[in-house]
Scaffold this active site. Structure first.
Site, PDB file in Angstrom:
ATOM      1  N   LYS A 168      32.115 127.144  25.131  1.00 12.91           N
ATOM      2  CA  LYS A 168      31.223 128.196  25.631  1.00 12.91           C
ATOM      3  C   LYS A 168      31.707 128.628  27.016  1.00 12.91           C
ATOM      4  O   LYS A 168      32.712 129.304  27.112  1.00 12.91           O
ATOM      5  CB  LYS A 168      29.785 127.708  25.556  1.00 12.91           C
ATOM      6  CG  LYS A 168      29.381 127.593  24.070  1.00 12.91           C
ATOM      7  CD  LYS A 168      28.073 126.927  23.792  1.00 12.91           C
ATOM      8  CE  LYS A 168      27.854 126.931  22.273  1.00 12.91           C
ATOM      9  NZ  LYS A 168      26.845 126.000  21.823  1.00 12.91           N
ATOM     10  N   SER A 202      19.110 126.690  23.337  1.00 17.45           N
ATOM     11  CA  SER A 202      20.148 127.657  22.986  1.00 17.45           C
ATOM     12  C   SER A 202      19.604 128.975  22.465  1.00 17.45           C
ATOM     13  O   SER A 202      20.275 129.996  22.560  1.00 17.45           O
ATOM     14  CB  SER A 202      21.113 127.046  21.969  1.00 17.45           C
ATOM     15  OG  SER A 202      20.421 126.586  20.840  1.00 17.45           O
ATOM     16  N   HIS A 222      24.924 124.865  27.058  1.00 15.24           N
ATOM     17  CA  HIS A 222      24.792 126.176  27.701  1.00 15.24           C
ATOM     18  C   HIS A 222      24.630 126.104  29.214  1.00 15.24           C
ATOM     19  O   HIS A 222      24.573 127.129  29.882  1.00 15.24           O
ATOM     20  CB  HIS A 222      23.613 126.946  27.107  1.00 15.24           C
ATOM     21  CG  HIS A 222      23.792 127.224  25.651  1.00 15.24           C
ATOM     22  ND1 HIS A 222      24.557 128.261  25.179  1.00 15.24           N
ATOM     23  CD2 HIS A 222      23.345 126.562  24.554  1.00 15.24           C
ATOM     24  CE1 HIS A 222      24.557 128.244  23.855  1.00 15.24           C
ATOM     25  NE2 HIS A 222      23.832 127.221  23.451  1.00 15.24           N
TER      26      HIS A 222
HETATM   27  C1  LIG Z   1      26.747 125.416  20.431  1.00 13.65           C
HETATM   28  C2  LIG Z   1      25.928 124.190  20.549  1.00 13.65           C
HETATM   29  C3  LIG Z   1      26.337 122.984  19.993  1.00 13.65           C
HETATM   30  C4  LIG Z   1      27.538 122.908  19.110  1.00 13.65           C
HETATM   31  O1  LIG Z   1      28.706 123.001  19.837  1.00 13.65           O
HETATM   32  P1  LIG Z   1      30.040 123.486  19.113  1.00 13.65           P
HETATM   33  O2  LIG Z   1      31.119 123.072  20.037  1.00 13.65           O
HETATM   34  O3  LIG Z   1      29.909 124.964  18.952  1.00 13.65           O
HETATM   35  O4  LIG Z   1      30.085 122.774  17.796  1.00 13.65           O
HETATM   36  C5  LIG Z   1      25.586 121.872  20.243  1.00 13.65           C
HETATM   37  N1  LIG Z   1      24.462 121.924  20.979  1.00 13.65           N
HETATM   38  C6  LIG Z   1      24.012 123.078  21.489  1.00 13.65           C
HETATM   39  C7  LIG Z   1      22.753 123.094  22.300  1.00 13.65           C
HETATM   40  C8  LIG Z   1      24.725 124.252  21.278  1.00 13.65           C
HETATM   41  O5  LIG Z   1      24.275 125.411  21.755  1.00 13.65           O
END
Ligand SMILES: *Cc1c(COP(=O)(O)O)cnc(C)c1O
Length: 391
Positions: free
Chosen positions: A237, A178, A206
């Site tokens: 996302k 990320s 992602h």
């Molecule tokens: C954003 C993210 C999360 C957390 O997800 P949310 O729905 O924002 O709580 C978990 N793992 C990765 C790799 C992320 O980038």
């Protein structure tokens, strides 16, 4: 932990590690209003621009009219609503698994799935750059946490061979890292998990919706959809909604329903969110989704190419996450401040999110950025980068 809360806050300020929140007006489109000024948003994970897509909004509104605003309780208490069932079936179909289970966020998913799958006496092999929610889930599990150097397959093999094969073994990795935007070597990880009889969990927060010929994610891009035991993904996302899931075998999903505490002890996702997610899958699976993915890939290449050519270290990124290495926290935050003053909203990333000395600007691209916007942003970044001596 030491000293008073006030002293700790002062220390954070002094070290350039103090964080505060910025008020953003309007929806998370490619342009937002920060502190009363319109700026180009280069730090949202709304990769496909679905967060204000008319189809998602209409479905969410219709779901509120029909089902109300809340799910009322944990699903083990007040039941599964039709929309939970419909969305889980859709996720399983998308990932090509027997079943899927919704969680309330990616953080909740990782802190529920990992302690369910591994406990005292078990082993978790985790990439050093995995997301904080994976680290937290691993610490909650009370399993032995073995962190391996980033994407270092030889080191992982040595560690797998060294630890006695008692209990369960879970290998867990981000699909797309990320903060770095690089990919995990999933084909090699699948081979290792088979050789050592481990389970493989991939957090594709992602990659899902973005990567692979049909947007199934990093496992599709790398040709190993069937080699992953637990596909974890998020809906906040690229999918422009909220929530997360585990897609896996019927057996694993049934096990998580019984064992994942963040699923059991938390009110489930509300109707509006579920309906928006369902609409997002329709868009992702449509010709429009394919067009958005192509545009995002082209935008990412254009932007990364321009900055790499100007001398920035893009830290191995091959995706829509484009980090620009700065080093220390103070110049990274100064970089962010100067860019914001010129109308570009980019986040500087500091410890504890990334290791000390690897502070960076983390630029995230959207399909809805215009090439012209990106060229102007890249030009400003290059100019300020020179001014700060980063390049
Ligand atoms: C954003 C993210 C999360 C957390 O997800 P949310 O729905 O924002 O709580 C978990 N793992 C990765 C790799 C992320 O980038």
């Amino acid at each position: 932990m030491s000293g008073s809360i006030g002293e700790e806050l002062a220390a954070l300020r002094q070290d350039g590690l103090y964080r505060s929140l910025r008020l953003v007006a309007g929806s998370q489109g490619s342009r937002v209003v920060v502190d009363g000024r319109e700026v180009l948003l280069l730090c949202s994970n709304n990769y496909l621009g679905l967060a204000d897509h008319p189809q998602l909004k209409a479905r969410a509104v219709a779901a509120v009219e029909r089902y109300g605003t809340s799910s009322g309780a944990s699903r083990l208490v007040s039941g599964t609503m039709e929309l939970h069932a419909e969305l889980e079936a859709r996720i399983a179909r998308f990932k090509g698994t027997e079943a899927a289970l919704l969680f309330n966020s990616g953080y909740a998913a990782n802190s529920g799935i990992i302690p369910a799958l591994a406990g005292k006496g078990d082993l978790i092999f985790s990439d050093r750059l995995n997301h904080a929610s994976i680290v937290d889930g691993s610490l909650l599990s009370r399993a032995t946490l073995v962190r391996y150097p980033h994407n270092d397959l030889a080191a992982l093999r040595r560690l797998l061979a060294k630890h006695p094969p008692t209990g369960r073994r879970l290998i867990v990795t981000d699909g797309v890292f990320s903060m770095d935007g690089d990919l995990a070597p999933l084909a090699e990880l699948v081979a290792l998990k088979r050789e050592f009889g481990a389970l493989l969990m991939v957090d594709d927060a992602h990659g899902s919706g973005v990567l692979g010929a049909t947007g199934r994610g990093s496992a599709e891009l790398l040709g190993v959809m069937d080699g992953v035991d637990i596909h974890m993904g998020t809906l906040g996302k690229a999918f422009g909604s909220y929530g997360a899931y585990a897609a896996a075998s019927r057996e694993i999903v049934a096990y998580l329903v019984n064992r994942a505490r963040s699923f059991i002890f938390s009110t489930s996702l509300p109707p509006a969110v579920l309906a928006a997610s369902l609409a997002a899958f329709d868009v992702v699976d449509s010709p429009e989704g394919a067009r958005l993915r192509r545009q995002l890939a082209a935008n990412s290449e254009r932007f990364r190419g321009a900055l790499a050519a100007a001398g920035f270290d893009t830290m191995g990124s091959t995706t829509q996450i484009v980090p620009l290495r700065v080093g220390e926290a103070a110049p990274a935050m100064e970089f962010t401040r100067l860019l914001l003053a010129e109308g570009f909203f980019v986040q500087g990333i500091r410890p504890p999110t990334v290791p000390a000395g690897t502070c960076r600007l983390r630029c995230t691209l959207m399909a809805t950025h215009s090439p012209d916007d990106l060229d102007r942003a890249a030009a400003a970044i290059v100019r300020i980068g020179r001014q700060l001596g980063v390049i």
